[in-house]
Design an enzyme around this catalytic site. Structure first.
Site, PDB file in Angstrom:
ATOM      1  N   ASN A 109      32.922 -12.010  30.760  1.00  0.00           N
ATOM      2  CA  ASN A 109      34.195 -12.030  30.033  1.00  0.00           C
ATOM      3  C   ASN A 109      34.595 -10.585  29.815  1.00  0.00           C
ATOM      4  O   ASN A 109      33.815  -9.814  29.249  1.00  0.00           O
ATOM      5  CB  ASN A 109      34.002 -12.752  28.685  1.00  0.00           C
ATOM      6  CG  ASN A 109      35.192 -12.574  27.767  1.00  0.00           C
ATOM      7  OD1 ASN A 109      36.325 -12.430  28.226  1.00  0.00           O
ATOM      8  ND2 ASN A 109      34.946 -12.575  26.464  1.00  0.00           N
ATOM      9  N   GLY A 110      35.779 -10.208  30.265  1.00  0.00           N
ATOM     10  CA  GLY A 110      36.223  -8.822  30.104  1.00  0.00           C
ATOM     11  C   GLY A 110      36.879  -8.329  31.377  1.00  0.00           C
ATOM     12  O   GLY A 110      37.274  -9.124  32.231  1.00  0.00           O
ATOM     13  N   LYS A 169      43.322 -18.543  23.737  1.00  0.00           N
ATOM     14  CA  LYS A 169      43.309 -18.293  22.293  1.00  0.00           C
ATOM     15  C   LYS A 169      42.948 -16.864  21.940  1.00  0.00           C
ATOM     16  O   LYS A 169      43.450 -16.304  20.979  1.00  0.00           O
ATOM     17  CB  LYS A 169      42.299 -19.263  21.667  1.00  0.00           C
ATOM     18  CG  LYS A 169      42.292 -19.272  20.161  1.00  0.00           C
ATOM     19  CD  LYS A 169      43.477 -20.025  19.632  1.00  0.00           C
ATOM     20  CE  LYS A 169      43.599 -19.919  18.136  1.00  0.00           C
ATOM     21  NZ  LYS A 169      44.994 -20.159  17.728  1.00  0.00           N
ATOM     22  N   HIS A 198      76.546 -10.044  17.117  1.00  0.00           N
ATOM     23  CA  HIS A 198      76.620  -8.837  17.943  1.00  0.00           C
ATOM     24  C   HIS A 198      76.182  -9.083  19.376  1.00  0.00           C
ATOM     25  O   HIS A 198      75.815  -8.142  20.080  1.00  0.00           O
ATOM     26  CB  HIS A 198      75.784  -7.717  17.307  1.00  0.00           C
ATOM     27  CG  HIS A 198      76.265  -7.332  15.943  1.00  0.00           C
ATOM     28  ND1 HIS A 198      77.410  -6.600  15.744  1.00  0.00           N
ATOM     29  CD2 HIS A 198      75.788  -7.638  14.719  1.00  0.00           C
ATOM     30  CE1 HIS A 198      77.606  -6.448  14.445  1.00  0.00           C
ATOM     31  NE2 HIS A 198      76.630  -7.078  13.798  1.00  0.00           N
ATOM     32  N   ARG A 248      39.519 -20.585  25.022  1.00  0.00           N
ATOM     33  CA  ARG A 248      39.577 -19.182  25.438  1.00  0.00           C
ATOM     34  C   ARG A 248      40.107 -19.018  26.857  1.00  0.00           C
ATOM     35  O   ARG A 248      40.354 -17.902  27.313  1.00  0.00           O
ATOM     36  CB  ARG A 248      38.178 -18.567  25.371  1.00  0.00           C
ATOM     37  CG  ARG A 248      37.570 -18.595  24.003  1.00  0.00           C
ATOM     38  CD  ARG A 248      36.166 -18.065  24.054  1.00  0.00           C
ATOM     39  NE  ARG A 248      36.151 -16.634  24.274  1.00  0.00           N
ATOM     40  CZ  ARG A 248      36.152 -15.721  23.322  1.00  0.00           C
ATOM     41  NH1 ARG A 248      36.158 -16.098  22.067  1.00  0.00           N
ATOM     42  NH2 ARG A 248      36.147 -14.444  23.608  1.00  0.00           N
ATOM     43  N   TRP A 261      40.021 -17.514  32.167  1.00  0.00           N
ATOM     44  CA  TRP A 261      41.455 -17.232  32.058  1.00  0.00           C
ATOM     45  C   TRP A 261      41.671 -16.081  33.030  1.00  0.00           C
ATOM     46  O   TRP A 261      41.207 -14.972  32.808  1.00  0.00           O
ATOM     47  CB  TRP A 261      41.815 -16.826  30.631  1.00  0.00           C
ATOM     48  CG  TRP A 261      43.276 -16.628  30.420  1.00  0.00           C
ATOM     49  CD1 TRP A 261      44.200 -17.592  30.117  1.00  0.00           C
ATOM     50  CD2 TRP A 261      43.989 -15.385  30.475  1.00  0.00           C
ATOM     51  NE1 TRP A 261      45.445 -17.012  29.991  1.00  0.00           N
ATOM     52  CE2 TRP A 261      45.351 -15.677  30.205  1.00  0.00           C
ATOM     53  CE3 TRP A 261      43.627 -14.069  30.735  1.00  0.00           C
ATOM     54  CZ2 TRP A 261      46.331 -14.695  30.176  1.00  0.00           C
ATOM     55  CZ3 TRP A 261      44.609 -13.084  30.717  1.00  0.00           C
ATOM     56  CH2 TRP A 261      45.946 -13.407  30.430  1.00  0.00           C
ATOM     57  N   CYS A 263      38.441 -15.937  28.478  1.00  0.00           N
ATOM     58  CA  CYS A 263      37.243 -16.414  29.145  1.00  0.00           C
ATOM     59  C   CYS A 263      36.171 -16.683  28.093  1.00  0.00           C
ATOM     60  O   CYS A 263      36.068 -15.977  27.104  1.00  0.00           O
ATOM     61  CB  CYS A 263      36.661 -15.433  30.161  1.00  0.00           C
ATOM     62  SG  CYS A 263      37.772 -15.027  31.487  1.00  0.00           S
ATOM     63  N   GLU A 286      58.767 -16.724  14.624  1.00  0.00           N
ATOM     64  CA  GLU A 286      57.558 -17.532  14.766  1.00  0.00           C
ATOM     65  C   GLU A 286      57.903 -18.964  15.206  1.00  0.00           C
ATOM     66  O   GLU A 286      57.219 -19.540  16.062  1.00  0.00           O
ATOM     67  CB  GLU A 286      56.789 -17.528  13.429  1.00  0.00           C
ATOM     68  CG  GLU A 286      55.553 -18.386  13.360  1.00  0.00           C
ATOM     69  CD  GLU A 286      54.483 -18.068  14.412  1.00  0.00           C
ATOM     70  OE1 GLU A 286      54.605 -17.065  15.123  1.00  0.00           O
ATOM     71  OE2 GLU A 286      53.538 -18.862  14.524  1.00  0.00           O
ATOM     72  N   LYS A 296      56.528 -20.677  18.666  1.00  0.00           N
ATOM     73  CA  LYS A 296      55.789 -21.956  18.724  1.00  0.00           C
ATOM     74  C   LYS A 296      56.413 -22.871  19.770  1.00  0.00           C
ATOM     75  O   LYS A 296      55.713 -23.500  20.553  1.00  0.00           O
ATOM     76  CB  LYS A 296      55.798 -22.681  17.363  1.00  0.00           C
ATOM     77  CG  LYS A 296      54.967 -22.092  16.269  1.00  0.00           C
ATOM     78  CD  LYS A 296      53.479 -22.206  16.466  1.00  0.00           C
ATOM     79  CE  LYS A 296      52.907 -21.072  17.249  1.00  0.00           C
ATOM     80  NZ  LYS A 296      52.525 -19.852  16.619  1.00  0.00           N
ATOM     81  N   GLU A 349      55.739 -21.581  23.421  1.00  0.00           N
ATOM     82  CA  GLU A 349      54.337 -21.666  23.853  1.00  0.00           C
ATOM     83  C   GLU A 349      53.933 -23.057  24.313  1.00  0.00           C
ATOM     84  O   GLU A 349      53.210 -23.195  25.279  1.00  0.00           O
ATOM     85  CB  GLU A 349      53.411 -21.331  22.678  1.00  0.00           C
ATOM     86  CG  GLU A 349      53.329 -19.896  22.327  1.00  0.00           C
ATOM     87  CD  GLU A 349      52.356 -19.713  21.188  1.00  0.00           C
ATOM     88  OE1 GLU A 349      51.320 -19.098  21.397  1.00  0.00           O
ATOM     89  OE2 GLU A 349      52.623 -20.192  20.072  1.00  0.00           O
TER      90      GLU A 349
HETATM   91  C1  F6R Z   1      50.606 -17.624  19.146  1.00  0.00           C
HETATM   92  C2  F6R Z   1      49.308 -17.001  19.241  1.00  0.00           C
HETATM   93  C3  F6R Z   1      49.213 -15.629  19.777  1.00  0.00           C
HETATM   94  C4  F6R Z   1      48.271 -14.798  18.910  1.00  0.00           C
HETATM   95  C5  F6R Z   1      48.072 -13.410  19.506  1.00  0.00           C
HETATM   96  C6  F6R Z   1      47.187 -12.556  18.629  1.00  0.00           C
HETATM   97  O1  F6R Z   1      50.535 -18.915  18.672  1.00  0.00           O
HETATM   98  O2  F6R Z   1      48.331 -17.591  18.879  1.00  0.00           O
HETATM   99  O3  F6R Z   1      50.468 -15.035  19.863  1.00  0.00           O
HETATM  100  O4  F6R Z   1      48.823 -14.704  17.628  1.00  0.00           O
HETATM  101  O5  F6R Z   1      47.474 -13.530  20.767  1.00  0.00           O
HETATM  102  O6  F6R Z   1      45.939 -13.117  18.451  1.00  0.00           O
HETATM  103  P1  F6R Z   1      45.000 -12.718  17.257  1.00  0.00           P
HETATM  104  O7  F6R Z   1      45.675 -13.098  15.998  1.00  0.00           O
HETATM  105  O8  F6R Z   1      43.740 -13.482  17.484  1.00  0.00           O
HETATM  106  O9  F6R Z   1      44.793 -11.234  17.339  1.00  0.00           O
END
Ligand code: F6R
Length: 615
Positions: free
Chosen positions: A101-102, A610, A511, A27, A75, A2, A488, A492, A495
């Site tokens: 927000n929270g 984010k 396995h 956000r 969000w 948010c 990773e 990607k 997501e």
């Molecule tokens: C994936 C992504 C998330 C963040 C995770 C941690 O692309 O962006 O998995 O890595 O939410 O976020 P931070 O690094 O901001 O603590």
């Protein structure tokens, strides 16, 4: 998650709020709303499900007047995304509007009590409970809004950053925070508030980072006072200078932020490395380590805590620290660590990694580690965020604002800083000799140029991505330093394209997961020419002999894989410990193009945000 934004000053608030929400949309983007208080003291509220553009359209059809306003992009945590659950929420009396927000953890208990006092609720949100509580306190105690906000917050458990306005008072904006970020921008006769500094840039570079348990009373004309919510005593105002530019927040000619962020990695890593390796490469200098040499000399163990992509960087960090420092290293998901009753004492160093610096689980892990006496070191991107302020020391990755929800440049920045950190601690403890430091540091210093070269694989990756756009599942395999790279790469893809993908250590595949392999299940194999290359070749053969298609990421000039894999993407050869930095580039591009081919919104994928400031 948010984003909240607010404005009080001589201009019309609406355009500033909408512009601010667009900057904060990363956000959360499942609904949005605004409330303006006009010159007569009337509150104009508009809300809409979906993105900020929807809200803008809906609101412009109505009354958007007022030079005091608050706004929110959501969000969802409590209640599905719809117009009713969208913020701002207005109290039953119609007098108070609030954005939040929270998470209010004790909202159910508060709600029951308010219902007994005759309050009814329209939404399913915890936020509506807070605005009704403020309303109740104000009427019950016959006090000012400012007093009512403070009293209500004393009854609340959980995390909040809030902005509140009142009918009949176009001259006052009240904000408060606990465990959720809030920044105040101090302009000339006008004041801005936001969840982070991005909506404020372009108006002022003077900011105040509100601290936990603080509330600010902001008056028209720019008068501002801050007090502690618990003690009610005034606190000192600390205005800092913001070092962000508007250009950093724009797409710079790219179609999406994600593509821009992938392509700017050579320059972001130059920024990340600047001043941290001596000219002759004989030493790595990190101020955060230099200032606490005693801590790193006596450390008996290092624990890395993080979430998501940052956790993948932590897995690479583990190998780097083990290799260069010979200290036992553990890696924990912050969300597991915080409830895992960890055994820690003053000989432990905990390294918390976070792009946003606001992730709730990582923050809680830090608090726990500090309680247990460990020294906490932060590796963060957003300057001044909650995590760098909560840690004992740390290093910023300095890659600039990352706006695409899928992390790219922050990941390579984190891995770069962890490499520097491992070398710095290793040289301090006398475990890594000068020649090793020199050879790794000089290769690391070349990494921005190497990535520039690697990015030339873009057209080839784009072509390969067309072939696999409609696969339903993917396997990503890697070994050693590149097992986390495989995780990773898979994340990607998941997501942004919504294709199921799993990362696996290549040798572990036999396995179990090998049972999944058939013509419908492509594998992406990260196979640079390192000490595990021969081993991984046999893992690839196991996939091929079961009919699976293979895309291999290989070091330039190594042709052994050409006859085995279906597609080989070449990356420049670098020392094994630096291969994740280079190999992750084609993986980012491949996820990107597959998502674009499928018509997905890569910058704002569904269900994600984010900055994850809730548990
Ligand atoms: C994936 C992504 C998330 C963040 C995770 C941690 O692309 O962006 O998995 O890595 O939410 O976020 P931070 O690094 O901001 O603590």
């Amino acid at each position: 998650m948010c984003g909240i934004v607010g404005y009080i000053g001589p201009k019309g608030a609406f355009d500033i709020l909408i512009q601010g929400l667009k900057r904060l949309e990363y956000r959360g983007y499942d609904s949005a709303g605004v409330a303006m208080v006009d010159a007569d003291g009337k509150i104009n509220v508009h809300k809409s499900r979906g993105k900020v553009a929807n809200l803008e359209r809906v609101a412009r059809a109505g009354d958007t007047s007022g030079s005091l306003g608050i706004a929110h992009t959501r969000w969802a945590t409590h209640g599905e995304p719809n117009d009713i659950n969208a913020h701002p929420h207005v109290s039953q009396s119609g007098e108070i509007a609030l954005v939040h927000n929270g998470t209010i953890e004790n909202y159910a208990v508060l709600k029951q009590a308010l219902e007994k006092h005759g309050y009814t609720f329209k939404s399913e949100t915890d936020t509506e409970v807070l605005v009704q509580l403020i309303d109740y306190v104000k009427h019950h105690n016959q006090c000012t809004l400012q007093e009512a906000v403070r009293e209500a917050l004393l009854q609340v458990d959980g995390a909040y950053a809030i902005a509140v306005v009142e009918k009949g008072d176009p001259d006052t904006l009240i904000v408060a925070r606990k465990s959720s970020p809030l920044v105040i921008g101090v302009g000339e006769g006008e004041t801005f508030i936001a969840s982070d500094a991005t909506p404020i840039i372009g108006y002022t570079d003077r900011v105040i980072y509100l601290k936990d348990n603080e509330m600010a009373i902001i008056k028209r004309g720019g008068d501002l006072s801050i007090r502690n919510v618990k003690s009610s005593t005034p606190t000192q105002i600390d205005i800092q200078q913001l070092k962000l530019s508007l250009a950093q927040l724009e797409k710079g000619g790219y179609d999406t932020f994600m593509l821009k962020e992938i392509f700017e990695q050579p320059s972001t890593l130059r920024d990340c490395l600047r001043g941290r390796i001596t000219d002759d490469c004989s030493r790595v200098v990190l101020a955060g380590v230099e200032m606490h040499k005693d801590v790193f000399l006596k450390a008996k163990r290092i624990t890395l805590v993080a979430c998501g992509t940052s956790w993948h960087a932590a897995l690479i960090g583990k190998r780097l620290i083990q290799d260069f420092c010979r200290i036992p290293v553990e890696v924990e998901y912050a969300s597991e660590f915080r409830y895992g009753n960890p055994v820690l004492d003053s000989d432990d160093v905990v390294i918390a990694i976070s792009q946003s610096g606001e992730t709730a689980d990582t923050l809680a892990a830090i608090e726990l580690a500090k309680e247990k006496g460990a020294f906490v070191y932060g590796v963060c991107n957003v300057v001044g965020a909650s995590i760098p302020r909560a840690t004992d020391s740390g290093t910023y990755i300095h890659v600039g604002p990352e706006i695409g929800v899928a992390s790219t440049k922050a990941f390579t920045g984190q891995v770069t800083v962890l490499t520097l950190l491992a070398l710095a601690i290793g040289q301090l403890r006398g475990v890594t000799d000068k020649d090793t430091v020199r050879s790794v540091a000089s290769a690391l210093r070349e990494i921005p140029d190497v990535i520039e070269e690697t990015l030339k694989c873009d057209p080839e990756v784009k072509n390969i991505s067309r072939i696999f756009t409609y696969a339903h599942n993917f396997l990503y395999l890697g070994r050693g330093y590149n097992y986390p790279t495989a995780l990773e790469g898979a994340l990607k893809l998941k997501e942004i394209s919504y294709i199921h993908a799993e990362g696996y250590p290549a040798a572990e595949m036999k396995h179990g997961p090998i049972a999944l392999i058939d013509q419908e299940m492509p594998s992406v194999i990260i196979a640079p020419s390192d000490y595990l290359y021969d081993k991984i070749i046999s893992n690839v053969q196991q996939v091929k002999s079961r009919g699976g298609a293979v895309v291999a990421i290989v070091s330039k000039g190594n042709t052994a894989m050409n006859d085995i894999a279906d597609y080989c993407i070449e990356i420049p050869a670098v020392p094994a410990c630096l291969t994740p930095l280079v190999a992750s580039i084609p993986l980012q591009l491949m996820a990107y193009y597959i998502a674009v081919n499928k018509g997905k919104d890569v910058d704002q994928p569904r269900n994600l945000a984010k900055s994850v400031t809730v548990e």
